[in-house]
Design a protein around this motif. Structure first.
Motif, PDB file in Angstrom:
ATOM      1  N   THR B 120       0.839  -1.202   0.000  1.00  0.00           N
ATOM      2  CA  THR B 120       0.000   0.000   0.000  1.00  0.00           C
ATOM      3  C   THR B 120       0.871   1.248   0.000  1.00  0.00           C
ATOM      4  O   THR B 120       0.595   2.223  -0.712  1.00  0.00           O
ATOM      5  CB  THR B 120      -0.929  -0.004   1.235  1.00  0.00           C
ATOM      6  N   THR B 124       0.797   4.015  -3.093  1.00  0.00           N
ATOM      7  CA  THR B 124       0.375   5.388  -2.758  1.00  0.00           C
ATOM      8  C   THR B 124       1.585   6.337  -2.692  1.00  0.00           C
ATOM      9  O   THR B 124       1.481   7.442  -2.157  1.00  0.00           O
ATOM     10  CB  THR B 124      -0.380   5.427  -1.410  1.00  0.00           C
ATOM     11  N   GLU B 125       2.706   5.889  -3.213  1.00  0.00           N
ATOM     12  CA  GLU B 125       3.941   6.687  -3.334  1.00  0.00           C
ATOM     13  C   GLU B 125       4.557   7.062  -1.991  1.00  0.00           C
ATOM     14  O   GLU B 125       5.393   7.960  -1.921  1.00  0.00           O
ATOM     15  CB  GLU B 125       3.686   7.959  -4.167  1.00  0.00           C
ATOM     16  N   GLN B 126       4.163   6.387  -0.915  1.00  0.00           N
ATOM     17  CA  GLN B 126       4.763   6.712   0.390  1.00  0.00           C
ATOM     18  C   GLN B 126       6.232   6.297   0.438  1.00  0.00           C
ATOM     19  O   GLN B 126       7.041   6.935   1.120  1.00  0.00           O
ATOM     20  CB  GLN B 126       3.987   6.026   1.514  1.00  0.00           C
ATOM     21  N   ASP B 128       8.271   6.324  -2.195  1.00  0.00           N
ATOM     22  CA  ASP B 128       8.975   7.389  -2.930  1.00  0.00           C
ATOM     23  C   ASP B 128       9.117   8.627  -2.050  1.00  0.00           C
ATOM     24  O   ASP B 128      10.142   9.314  -2.081  1.00  0.00           O
ATOM     25  CB  ASP B 128       8.197   7.762  -4.197  1.00  0.00           C
ATOM     26  N   ALA B 129       8.063   8.900  -1.260  1.00  0.00           N
ATOM     27  CA  ALA B 129       8.118  10.080  -0.375  1.00  0.00           C
ATOM     28  C   ALA B 129       9.252   9.938   0.635  1.00  0.00           C
ATOM     29  O   ALA B 129       9.946  10.920   0.927  1.00  0.00           O
ATOM     30  CB  ALA B 129       6.788  10.260   0.340  1.00  0.00           C
ATOM     31  N   LEU B 130       9.456   8.726   1.147  1.00  0.00           N
ATOM     32  CA  LEU B 130      10.578   8.506   2.076  1.00  0.00           C
ATOM     33  C   LEU B 130      11.894   8.893   1.412  1.00  0.00           C
ATOM     34  O   LEU B 130      12.739   9.558   2.017  1.00  0.00           O
ATOM     35  CB  LEU B 130      10.647   7.024   2.476  1.00  0.00           C
ATOM     36  N   THR B 131      12.055   8.458   0.156  1.00  0.00           N
ATOM     37  CA  THR B 131      13.291   8.770  -0.566  1.00  0.00           C
ATOM     38  C   THR B 131      13.476  10.273  -0.685  1.00  0.00           C
ATOM     39  O   THR B 131      14.571  10.785  -0.440  1.00  0.00           O
ATOM     40  CB  THR B 131      13.249   8.137  -1.979  1.00  0.00           C
ATOM     41  N   THR B 132      12.392  10.982  -1.037  1.00  0.00           N
ATOM     42  CA  THR B 132      12.536  12.438  -1.219  1.00  0.00           C
ATOM     43  C   THR B 132      12.798  13.144   0.114  1.00  0.00           C
ATOM     44  O   THR B 132      13.239  14.284   0.126  1.00  0.00           O
ATOM     45  CB  THR B 132      11.283  13.064  -1.871  1.00  0.00           C
ATOM     46  N   LEU B 133      12.510  12.455   1.227  1.00  0.00           N
ATOM     47  CA  LEU B 133      12.791  13.047   2.539  1.00  0.00           C
ATOM     48  C   LEU B 133      14.159  12.575   3.067  1.00  0.00           C
ATOM     49  O   LEU B 133      14.409  12.562   4.271  1.00  0.00           O
ATOM     50  CB  LEU B 133      11.671  12.697   3.521  1.00  0.00           C
ATOM     51  N   ALA B 134      15.019  12.186   2.122  1.00  0.00           N
ATOM     52  CA  ALA B 134      16.402  11.787   2.430  1.00  0.00           C
ATOM     53  C   ALA B 134      16.470  10.639   3.432  1.00  0.00           C
ATOM     54  O   ALA B 134      17.357  10.582   4.276  1.00  0.00           O
ATOM     55  CB  ALA B 134      17.215  12.995   2.926  1.00  0.00           C
ATOM     56  N   THR B 135      15.491   9.731   3.357  1.00  0.00           N
ATOM     57  CA  THR B 135      15.483   8.558   4.233  1.00  0.00           C
ATOM     58  C   THR B 135      15.525   7.311   3.361  1.00  0.00           C
ATOM     59  O   THR B 135      14.702   7.173   2.453  1.00  0.00           O
ATOM     60  CB  THR B 135      14.194   8.560   5.086  1.00  0.00           C
ATOM     61  N   ASN B 136      16.468   6.428   3.644  1.00  0.00           N
ATOM     62  CA  ASN B 136      16.604   5.202   2.854  1.00  0.00           C
ATOM     63  C   ASN B 136      15.452   4.248   3.200  1.00  0.00           C
ATOM     64  O   ASN B 136      15.364   3.768   4.334  1.00  0.00           O
ATOM     65  CB  ASN B 136      17.957   4.563   3.184  1.00  0.00           C
ATOM     66  N   LYS B 139      16.434   0.848   4.774  1.00  0.00           N
ATOM     67  CA  LYS B 139      16.836   0.924   6.190  1.00  0.00           C
ATOM     68  C   LYS B 139      15.634   1.185   7.091  1.00  0.00           C
ATOM     69  O   LYS B 139      15.521   0.621   8.171  1.00  0.00           O
ATOM     70  CB  LYS B 139      17.823   2.084   6.373  1.00  0.00           C
ATOM     71  N   TYR B 140      14.755   2.040   6.629  1.00  0.00           N
ATOM     72  CA  TYR B 140      13.639   2.477   7.472  1.00  0.00           C
ATOM     73  C   TYR B 140      12.533   1.426   7.548  1.00  0.00           C
ATOM     74  O   TYR B 140      11.938   1.227   8.613  1.00  0.00           O
ATOM     75  CB  TYR B 140      13.079   3.791   6.920  1.00  0.00           C
TER      76      TYR B 140
END
Lengths: 259, 256
Positions: B120, B124-126, B128-136, B139-140
């Motif tokens: 999900t 819902t691109e969440q 991708d959103a993690l990536t744009t927030l400089a979070t791998n 790892k997360y």
């Protein structure tokens, strides 16, 4: 290796991307100057979102190079890539808020996880950014599922600007919103640019495009078929642009029935 | 010709998927040892995968132990070997049924939940959103689930073993005429370190498989609700098959 244009904040040179036999980006050349707001218009499935994802490194181009602040970024990894991504904020089409976190933590996420800001300080900034997009503290503790589409977009916008990024991408910022809420979002986007932020938006909402852009480019079948100042779009003399802005079924743009 | 072409395509698709899986897992395993470490997320996943699986693992362990006692008793009675019921129940539960039944139950519960949640997030691109927030995202999202499953499964299997042996005890003393103290003595006399440790080793491997399949299929789900549903099904089916295959390989390695 070719040099990037000196004044460009973001530059794409000959970027190509295909998925299997389908060519989505077919050699895109595009420059966004520092402090400029560029809107890329085009129909659904023309590769607008893919282009943004290539710049952010979510997708890797098959060919071509992307420069940010004159540095090639297509092959960045690890810490360098994380540092590069800290320059960006992004508003996703569906807001892409994290269901598992309350609104304020969504807004503060990039500060806490990406930049190591302490939670109390990040919470203060989140409340301040929510206020900037017109949302009160009572919204901050809600879950994203409790918000309307327009409010989710505003939270997404607050998240995109939370860390004061140098570059903001807006993916279909007004899609699915009523005209009044669309205008609210457009005004907020214009306000975020007051500090000289560079912006790249993709949309097929021409009212939005005219309001938030300095320059417009049109993407069709993976190529930029026209670009120029926003004020010139009505007199572009380009058959693709004319058909698109007037919403005519007849013209050089043929809607594909199958993808 | 078309037939050969389709076989070739399927082979290439299969090899591509296997390659993608190994790249994904390699990235995840390396990421376990690199900062940042998300301790609170690990704690949450230990609760979700481990603690909340306790009832289902306990219940299945209990009934499996009971049924095993009945079966062993009826088989052993043919040779007058009823006295071996406690030992065989203990060995069967600790070496095989405890880890496998717990593995399959947790696969059904946790692999499905992981795939559905991450799927999900993907559509819902969440992610991708993690990536744009400089979070791998690996790892997360992946590392806490992987580590939590590897830690939780041996603990769950220890519970399944204990409850399974207890199930055998209840059935044997309640319906098969065993004396409680003799049943316990026979069980304790028969137990060997390897019986328990082999099951716990298997459990850790099964935990890795469950989390890996859930995360991989969730991360690679496509489309909308249908894609997430397909990812969930694939996660449960592949993790169940891999658990049974790994069980055979580990049994061969540990007991030969």
């Amino acid at each position: 290796m070719a040099q990037a244009t000196a004044t460009a904040k973001v530059e794409l040179r000959g970027v190509k991307k295909r998925f299997g036999p389908k060519v989505v980006l077919d050699g895109i050349d595009l420059t966004i100057e520092r402090g400029e707001s560029l809107v890329v218009i085009g129909g659904s499935g023309t590769g607008k979102s893919v282009m943004i994802k290539c710049v952010l490194g979510i997708l890797r181009p098959d060919e071509g190079e992307i420069y940010v602040d004159g540095e090639p970024v297509t092959h960045l990894h690890g810490r360098k890539r994380e540092a590069f991504l800290r320059k960006f904020g992004m508003l996703f089409q569906g807001a892409a808020l994290f269901d598992s976190l309350p609104v304020w933590e969504n807004v503060a996420f990039g500060l806490i996880q990406g930049r190591g800001v302490d939670r109390i300080k990040a919470r203060e900034i989140a409340y301040q950014k929510l206020a900037e997009v017109g949302l009160g503290p009572e919204v901050a503790v809600l879950s994203p599922a409790e918000l309307s589409g327009g409010m989710q977009k505003r939270v997404g916008l607050a998240r995109a600007i939370a860390a004061d990024p140098e570059i903001i991408f807006f993916d279909e910022p007004t899609t699915g919103l009523d005209p009044i809420m669309s205008d609210v979002i457009n005004n907020l986007i214009v306000a975020t640019r007051a500090e000289g932020t560079t912006a790249l938006s993709i949309t097929h909402d021409l009212i939005s495009a005219r309001k938030i852009s300095d320059r417009i480019a049109m993407l069709y079948k993976g190529k930029i078929v026209w670009h120029g100042p926003t004020r010139e779009i009505d007199a572009s003399g380009n058959a693709y642009v004319d058909q698109f802005i007037h919403g005519r079924a007849e013209g050089p743009i043929q809607m594909e029935v199958r993808g | 010709m078309n037939f050969l072409a389709s076989i070739g395509r399927m082979t290439l698709d299969f090899l591509r998927s296997v390659g993608a899986l190994f790249v994904f897992l390699g990235d995840a395993v390396v990421s376990i040892f690199l900062p940042p470490f998300y301790w609170s997320l690990l704690g949450k996943q230990l609760m979700r995968i481990g603690y909340f699986s306790l009832p289902v693992v306990g219940l299945t362990g209990f009934f499996t132990g009971g049924a095993l006692a009945l079966q062993i008793y009826s088989g052993a009675a043919r040779y007058g070997a009823e006295a071996f019921v406690p030992a065989v129940v203990m060995i069967g539960i600790c070496r095989e049924l405890g880890p496998v039944i717990a593995g399959l139950m947790v696969a059904g519960r946790a692999a499905a939940a992981i795939a559905a949640e991450l799927g999900t997030m993907k559509v819902t691109e969440q992610i991708d959103a993690l990536t744009t927030l400089a979070t791998n995202p690996v790892k997360y999202l992946v590392v806490p689930r992987l580590v939590a499953a590897v830690i939780s499964m041996p603990l769950l299997v220890a519970v399944a073993d204990s409850v399974g042996v207890f199930g055998g005890y209840i059935v044997s003393t309640g319906t098969l005429g065993f004396t409680g103290s003799i049943y316990i003595k026979n069980t304790v006399d028969a137990i060997a370190f390897n019986d328990v440790s082999s099951g716990l080793t298997k459990a850790a491997v099964f935990g890795f498989i469950i989390a890996a399949m859930g995360c991989y299929h969730g991360f690679h789900s496509k489309g909308g609700a249908q894609g997430v549903g397909a990812a969930t099904t694939s996660a449960v089916v592949t993790s169940s098959i891999l658990i049974l295959a790994a069980n055979y390989i580990l049994t061969k390695l540990l007991f030969e």
